[in-house]
Design an enzyme around this catalytic site. Structure first.
Site, PDB file in Angstrom:
ATOM      1  N   GLY A  81       0.820  -1.206   0.000  1.00  0.00           N
ATOM      2  CA  GLY A  81       0.000   0.000   0.000  1.00  0.00           C
ATOM      3  C   GLY A  81       0.850   1.249   0.000  1.00  0.00           C
ATOM      4  O   GLY A  81       2.044   1.192   0.323  1.00  0.00           O
TER       5      GLY A  81
ATOM      6  N   GLN B 140       2.779   9.973   1.851  1.00  0.00           N
ATOM      7  CA  GLN B 140       4.104   9.338   1.693  1.00  0.00           C
ATOM      8  C   GLN B 140       4.842   9.853   0.464  1.00  0.00           C
ATOM      9  O   GLN B 140       6.054   9.691   0.358  1.00  0.00           O
ATOM     10  CB  GLN B 140       3.968   7.816   1.591  1.00  0.00           C
ATOM     11  CG  GLN B 140       3.514   7.162   2.890  1.00  0.00           C
ATOM     12  CD  GLN B 140       3.441   5.662   2.731  1.00  0.00           C
ATOM     13  OE1 GLN B 140       2.445   5.143   2.252  1.00  0.00           O
ATOM     14  NE2 GLN B 140       4.491   4.968   3.112  1.00  0.00           N
TER      15      GLN B 140
ATOM     16  N   CYS C 232       6.535  -0.616   6.540  1.00  0.00           N
ATOM     17  CA  CYS C 232       6.057   0.581   5.853  1.00  0.00           C
ATOM     18  C   CYS C 232       7.156   1.073   4.922  1.00  0.00           C
ATOM     19  O   CYS C 232       8.327   1.080   5.305  1.00  0.00           O
ATOM     20  CB  CYS C 232       5.737   1.654   6.889  1.00  0.00           C
ATOM     21  SG  CYS C 232       5.200   3.213   6.172  1.00  0.00           S
ATOM     22  N   LEU C 233       6.769   1.480   3.705  1.00  0.00           N
ATOM     23  CA  LEU C 233       7.762   1.971   2.744  1.00  0.00           C
ATOM     24  C   LEU C 233       8.459   3.235   3.250  1.00  0.00           C
ATOM     25  O   LEU C 233       9.547   3.559   2.789  1.00  0.00           O
ATOM     26  CB  LEU C 233       7.096   2.240   1.387  1.00  0.00           C
ATOM     27  CG  LEU C 233       6.531   1.002   0.671  1.00  0.00           C
ATOM     28  CD1 LEU C 233       5.812   1.404  -0.601  1.00  0.00           C
ATOM     29  CD2 LEU C 233       7.631  -0.010   0.380  1.00  0.00           C
TER      30      LEU C 233
ATOM     31  N   HIS D  64      -3.632   0.533   8.084  1.00  0.00           N
ATOM     32  CA  HIS D  64      -2.313   1.157   7.960  1.00  0.00           C
ATOM     33  C   HIS D  64      -2.380   2.402   7.065  1.00  0.00           C
ATOM     34  O   HIS D  64      -1.867   3.468   7.425  1.00  0.00           O
ATOM     35  CB  HIS D  64      -1.340   0.115   7.403  1.00  0.00           C
ATOM     36  CG  HIS D  64       0.062   0.599   7.204  1.00  0.00           C
ATOM     37  ND1 HIS D  64       1.135   0.070   7.885  1.00  0.00           N
ATOM     38  CD2 HIS D  64       0.586   1.553   6.394  1.00  0.00           C
ATOM     39  CE1 HIS D  64       2.242   0.696   7.514  1.00  0.00           C
ATOM     40  NE2 HIS D  64       1.933   1.584   6.599  1.00  0.00           N
ATOM     41  N   GLU D  65      -3.021   2.255   5.896  1.00  0.00           N
ATOM     42  CA  GLU D  65      -3.041   3.366   4.945  1.00  0.00           C
ATOM     43  C   GLU D  65      -3.951   4.502   5.425  1.00  0.00           C
ATOM     44  O   GLU D  65      -3.630   5.682   5.252  1.00  0.00           O
ATOM     45  CB  GLU D  65      -3.471   2.891   3.550  1.00  0.00           C
ATOM     46  CG  GLU D  65      -2.565   1.836   2.928  1.00  0.00           C
ATOM     47  CD  GLU D  65      -1.081   2.168   2.973  1.00  0.00           C
ATOM     48  OE1 GLU D  65      -0.711   3.356   2.915  1.00  0.00           O
ATOM     49  OE2 GLU D  65      -0.280   1.224   3.106  1.00  0.00           O
TER      50      GLU D  65
ATOM     51  N   HIS E 281      -2.184   6.610   7.846  1.00  0.00           N
ATOM     52  CA  HIS E 281      -1.282   7.579   7.203  1.00  0.00           C
ATOM     53  C   HIS E 281      -1.993   8.900   6.921  1.00  0.00           C
ATOM     54  O   HIS E 281      -1.392   9.970   7.009  1.00  0.00           O
ATOM     55  CB  HIS E 281      -0.786   7.032   5.855  1.00  0.00           C
ATOM     56  CG  HIS E 281       0.488   6.240   5.930  1.00  0.00           C
ATOM     57  ND1 HIS E 281       1.664   6.760   6.423  1.00  0.00           N
ATOM     58  CD2 HIS E 281       0.778   4.979   5.552  1.00  0.00           C
ATOM     59  CE1 HIS E 281       2.622   5.836   6.345  1.00  0.00           C
ATOM     60  NE2 HIS E 281       2.108   4.743   5.819  1.00  0.00           N
TER      61      HIS E 281
HETATM   62 ZN   LIG Z   1       3.028   2.948   5.529  1.00  0.00          ZN
END
Ligand SMILES: [Zn+2]
Length: 153
Positions: A46, A51, A90-91, A132-133, A136
């Site tokens: 995701g 981000q 997480c990226l 999670h997303e 964000h």
């Molecule tokens: Zn993330």
């Protein structure tokens, strides 16, 4: 189509609350395409707009079982009491993982990229990714709630 730069933990942008999308313009469509490309290039499940430095309520998710979702202004409308404890990454937090506790099932309402209201019932990995997303978009990172796993892998 372009790959965008993914901001890393410590960048203040990741801690801001994102604004809703009121109109799905060609610019938003391009952003969504670029976010999908960026997620694929980074091999992520995701990616949320903050981000890549855009403070709007947009996220993309792709899981092996359920496929690709584009979520605009997503909202969790129901969570199961049943929880799952699993590994999360997480990226924006490269090279680190932690164990989180998330609902096993969530119901999310959002708009798709055509502005059509959609309802997603996610379980397991998809439920975790949705939580999670959407976190964000409110400036929250999983490391706030995770028990981090020490050491590189
Ligand atoms: Zn993330």
């Amino acid at each position: 189509m372009a790959k965008l730069k993914i901001l890393k933990v410590g960048d203040e942008t990741l801690r801001k609350v994102c604004r809703p999308v009121d109109e799905i313009t060609p610019r938003i469509q391009r952003l969504i395409d670029d976010m999908i490309d960026t997620m694929h290039a980074a091999d992520g499940v995701g990616l949320a707009a903050p981000q890549v430095g855009v403070l709007r309520r947009i996220a993309v998710i792709e899981t092996p079982n359920e496929g690709l979702f584009v979520l605009i202004n997503p909202k969790i409308v129901a969570c199961s009491k049943e929880q799952q404890e699993s590994e999360e990454g997480c990226l924006s937090v490269p090279g680190r993982w932690g164990i989180t506790k998330r609902p096993m099932h969530v119901k999310v309402k959002a708009l798709n990229r055509h502005g059509k209201p959609v309802e997603i019932n996610g379980s397991g990995l998809l439920a975790k990714a949705l939580c999670h997303e959407i976190d964000h978009l409110d400036g929250k990172l999983y490391i706030d709630i995770a028990k981090m796993i020490e050491g590189a892998r």
